[in-house]
Design a protein around this motif. Structure first.
Motif: not given
Length: 142
Positions: A30-38, A108-114, A125-136
């Motif tokens: 939820i918080s990562w999706a908020l950060q990504l403006n999903v 947040v800190f590297v514009p190229a990554v953003a 969606l891939a970034a959202l799912m990756y961070v969520s899945a890796a943490t799980m």
């Protein structure tokens, strides 16, 4: 049943999700999706508040509650599982864990990554799912 794989406390059994991690694992996407403006989430009472609104600006970079909550959730799972784990993790596992920790910060800190993450809705969606899945995965494996 999936509930058989949930353990209470920071036990050393592998392939179980600790009950202590469940809250972080629910809050993280939820918080990562908020950060990504999903999606956005605002509180409209007492003058209103947006969770993507900057708390601080450091060198032109906005630090929002969504970012802080995301980092806290990932850190909670990593600290409660990796530091108390008796399992040896391979290089691939540690790379996945490190990327899951680094991606929200780099976003947040590297514009190229953003720019890469924001390139298309699929990459968000891939970034959202990756961070969520890796943490799980960290919670389940450690």
């Amino acid at each position: 049943m999936a509930t058989r794989q949930i353990a209470i406390g920071g036990g050393t059994n592998n392939n179980q999700i600790d009950l202590l991690d469940v809250l972080a694992l629910v809050i993280l996407p939820i918080s990562w999706a908020l950060q990504l403006n999903v999606f956005t989430w605002q509180i409209n009472v007492f003058g209103g508040y947006d969770f993507n609104q900057a708390l601080w600006t450091i060198g032109g970079v906005a630090i929002s509650p969504a970012l802080l909550i995301t980092l806290a959730a990932v850190a909670w799972v990593v600290v409660t599982n990796l530091l108390n784990s008796e399992t040896e993790h391979g290089q691939e596992e540690m790379a996945a864990i490190g990327t899951a920790l680094a991606l929200p910060i780099l976003y947040v800190f590297v514009p190229a990554v953003a720019d890469l993450v924001n390139y298309h809705d699929i990459t968000k969606l891939a970034a959202l799912m990756y961070v969520s899945a890796a943490t799980m995965y960290v919670s389940y494996r450690s």
